[in-house]
Write a protein that holds these residues in place. Structure first.
Motif, PDB file in Angstrom:
ATOM      1  N   ALA A 167      16.353  44.997  70.995  1.00  0.00           N
ATOM      2  CA  ALA A 167      16.622  43.562  70.954  1.00  0.00           C
ATOM      3  C   ALA A 167      15.940  42.953  69.739  1.00  0.00           C
ATOM      4  CB  ALA A 167      16.118  42.885  72.231  1.00  0.00           C
ATOM      5  N   VAL A 168      16.374  41.749  69.390  1.00  0.00           N
ATOM      6  CA  VAL A 168      15.740  40.997  68.309  1.00  0.00           C
ATOM      7  C   VAL A 168      15.711  39.538  68.715  1.00  0.00           C
ATOM      8  CG1 VAL A 168      17.943  40.676  67.091  1.00  0.00           C
ATOM      9  CG2 VAL A 168      15.790  40.494  65.817  1.00  0.00           C
ATOM     10  N   VAL A 169      14.660  38.824  68.339  1.00  0.00           N
ATOM     11  CA  VAL A 169      14.566  37.384  68.568  1.00  0.00           C
ATOM     12  C   VAL A 169      14.144  36.726  67.260  1.00  0.00           C
ATOM     13  CG1 VAL A 169      12.186  37.583  69.446  1.00  0.00           C
ATOM     14  CG2 VAL A 169      13.541  35.535  69.944  1.00  0.00           C
ATOM     15  N   PHE A 170      14.796  35.614  66.930  1.00  0.00           N
ATOM     16  CA  PHE A 170      14.483  34.906  65.692  1.00  0.00           C
ATOM     17  C   PHE A 170      14.906  33.451  65.838  1.00  0.00           C
ATOM     18  CE2 PHE A 170      18.519  37.218  65.163  1.00  0.00           C
ATOM     19  CZ  PHE A 170      19.402  36.162  64.962  1.00  0.00           C
ATOM     20  N   SER A 171      14.640  32.649  64.814  1.00  0.00           N
ATOM     21  CA  SER A 171      15.062  31.253  64.825  1.00  0.00           C
ATOM     22  C   SER A 171      16.536  31.155  64.461  1.00  0.00           C
ATOM     23  CB  SER A 171      14.226  30.434  63.825  1.00  0.00           C
ATOM     24  OG  SER A 171      12.859  30.469  64.177  1.00  0.00           O
ATOM     25  N   LYS A 193      10.390  36.140  63.551  1.00  0.00           N
ATOM     26  CA  LYS A 193      11.324  37.180  63.951  1.00  0.00           C
ATOM     27  C   LYS A 193      10.578  38.370  64.526  1.00  0.00           C
ATOM     28  CE  LYS A 193      15.046  40.100  62.104  1.00  0.00           C
ATOM     29  NZ  LYS A 193      15.880  40.397  60.911  1.00  0.00           N
ATOM     30  N   HIS A 194      11.094  38.906  65.636  1.00  0.00           N
ATOM     31  CA  HIS A 194      10.490  40.067  66.269  1.00  0.00           C
ATOM     32  C   HIS A 194      11.569  41.099  66.588  1.00  0.00           C
ATOM     33  CE1 HIS A 194       6.486  38.323  66.845  1.00  0.00           C
ATOM     34  NE2 HIS A 194       7.053  37.235  67.360  1.00  0.00           N
ATOM     35  N   VAL A 230      13.502  31.618  75.138  1.00  0.00           N
ATOM     36  CA  VAL A 230      14.569  32.133  74.289  1.00  0.00           C
ATOM     37  C   VAL A 230      15.932  31.879  74.929  1.00  0.00           C
ATOM     38  CG1 VAL A 230      13.130  33.920  73.245  1.00  0.00           C
ATOM     39  CG2 VAL A 230      14.447  34.454  75.315  1.00  0.00           C
ATOM     40  N   LEU A 231      16.959  31.926  74.073  1.00  0.00           N
ATOM     41  CA  LEU A 231      18.342  31.827  74.518  1.00  0.00           C
ATOM     42  C   LEU A 231      19.086  33.059  74.030  1.00  0.00           C
ATOM     43  CD1 LEU A 231      20.652  29.920  75.714  1.00  0.00           C
ATOM     44  CD2 LEU A 231      21.136  29.375  73.314  1.00  0.00           C
ATOM     45  N   PRO A 232      19.708  33.832  74.920  1.00  0.00           N
ATOM     46  CA  PRO A 232      20.528  34.961  74.461  1.00  0.00           C
ATOM     47  C   PRO A 232      21.762  34.431  73.725  1.00  0.00           C
ATOM     48  CG  PRO A 232      20.049  35.103  76.826  1.00  0.00           C
ATOM     49  CD  PRO A 232      19.696  33.724  76.392  1.00  0.00           C
ATOM     50  N   VAL A 289      17.577  33.871  70.376  1.00  0.00           N
ATOM     51  CA  VAL A 289      16.975  32.912  69.447  1.00  0.00           C
ATOM     52  C   VAL A 289      15.908  32.136  70.212  1.00  0.00           C
ATOM     53  CG1 VAL A 289      18.990  32.676  67.946  1.00  0.00           C
ATOM     54  CG2 VAL A 289      18.772  31.169  69.930  1.00  0.00           C
ATOM     55  N   TRP A 290      14.897  31.685  69.479  1.00  0.00           N
ATOM     56  CA  TRP A 290      13.871  30.862  70.100  1.00  0.00           C
ATOM     57  C   TRP A 290      14.496  29.545  70.539  1.00  0.00           C
ATOM     58  CZ3 TRP A 290       9.773  33.303  71.545  1.00  0.00           C
ATOM     59  CH2 TRP A 290       9.287  34.387  70.801  1.00  0.00           C
TER      60      TRP A 290
END
Length: 245
Positions: free
Chosen positions: A57-61, A77-78, A123-125, A143-144
């Motif tokens: 998975a990845v999470v970012f703005s 970003k992670h 977060v929002l998928p 995303v955050w």
């Protein structure tokens, strides 16, 4: 008679955003997504993670998706992996169509089973990548979505009242033209779904984007608010209304 129905439909029609967004958020807090860092990428690494019961998975703005991202907005970003079992439980709980319009708390731990918290937030998928043949989840994109952030969200449309719809009872068909609507939403007001009541529609009646009632802070991202969301068409009419802006 049909003309009277169409006139009445214009006055009696009730189209509203689902009031379940707050309850959906409460439910989502039962599912704090647990993640751990992913230091390397590549198909072999991802395959190994999946074999171990984890999903890359990845999470970012969300600003990073823009053509000209705002350099002043920290990317935060992670690269992560999440537990496959937990994601399946979340999908079963919130229902898959509403997964990408529901916010979730996220905790990033130092490792599987670790109590050391590296980062956390809401977060929002926005994307579920699946294998076309097996349907297996390959990776997830988040995303955050902290309070105060404005996000572009495709909100699913759910049609209600078909069993009482006069036009359908006369043999008409509900043409569901828009399966979702895109809004610019403050993250705390993202609706999990838009409920559209069709119980007063007669044949040839339509509901337009402009008819949809949502929280006043939401902005519809469409070039034409006069596009229909749905229409009751006669059974003999084979061609459906084209989808477009």
């Amino acid at each position: 008679m049909a003309q009277w129905w169409r006139s009445a439909a214009g006055h009696l029609r009730t189209v509203a955003a689902s009031r379940s967004s707050s309850s959906a958020l409460r439910r989502s807090h039962y599912h704090t997504i647990q993640a751990i860092p992913r230091e390397s990428t590549g198909s072999k690494v991802s395959s190994r993670d999946r074999m171990q019961g984890r999903i890359p998975a990845v999470v970012f703005s969300q600003s990073l998706l823009e053509k000209f991202p705002d350099a002043r907005t920290p990317s935060k970003k992670h690269l992560l992996t999440v537990e496959k079992k937990q994601i399946k439980a979340v999908l079963n709980s919130v229902e898959a169509p509403f997964f990408c319009s529901t916010r979730f708390p996220l905790q990033i731990r130092a490792g599987a089973g670790s109590s050391h918290l590296l980062d956390s937030g809401t977060v929002l998928p926005i994307k579920i990548h699946r294998d076309e043949e097996s349907g297996q989840i390959l990776n997830l994109v988040f995303v955050w979505a902290e309070d105060g952030m404005k996000l572009k969200v495709d909100v699913p449309v759910v049609f209600q009242g078909e069993d009482a719809c006069p036009g359908i009872q006369k043999g008409g068909i509900l043409n569901k033209i828009r399966p979702s609507l895109k809004y610019l939403c403050p993250s705390e007001h993202i609706p999990s779904k838009i409920a559209v009541d069709v119980s007063n529609l007669d044949i040839e009646d339509r509901i337009f984007m402009r008819d949809i009632e949502v929280h006043p802070s939401l902005k519809l991202l469409s070039k034409n608010e006069n596009m229909p969301v749905c229409k009751i068409v006669p059974t003999s009419l084979g061609n459906k209304e084209p989808v477009g802006e």
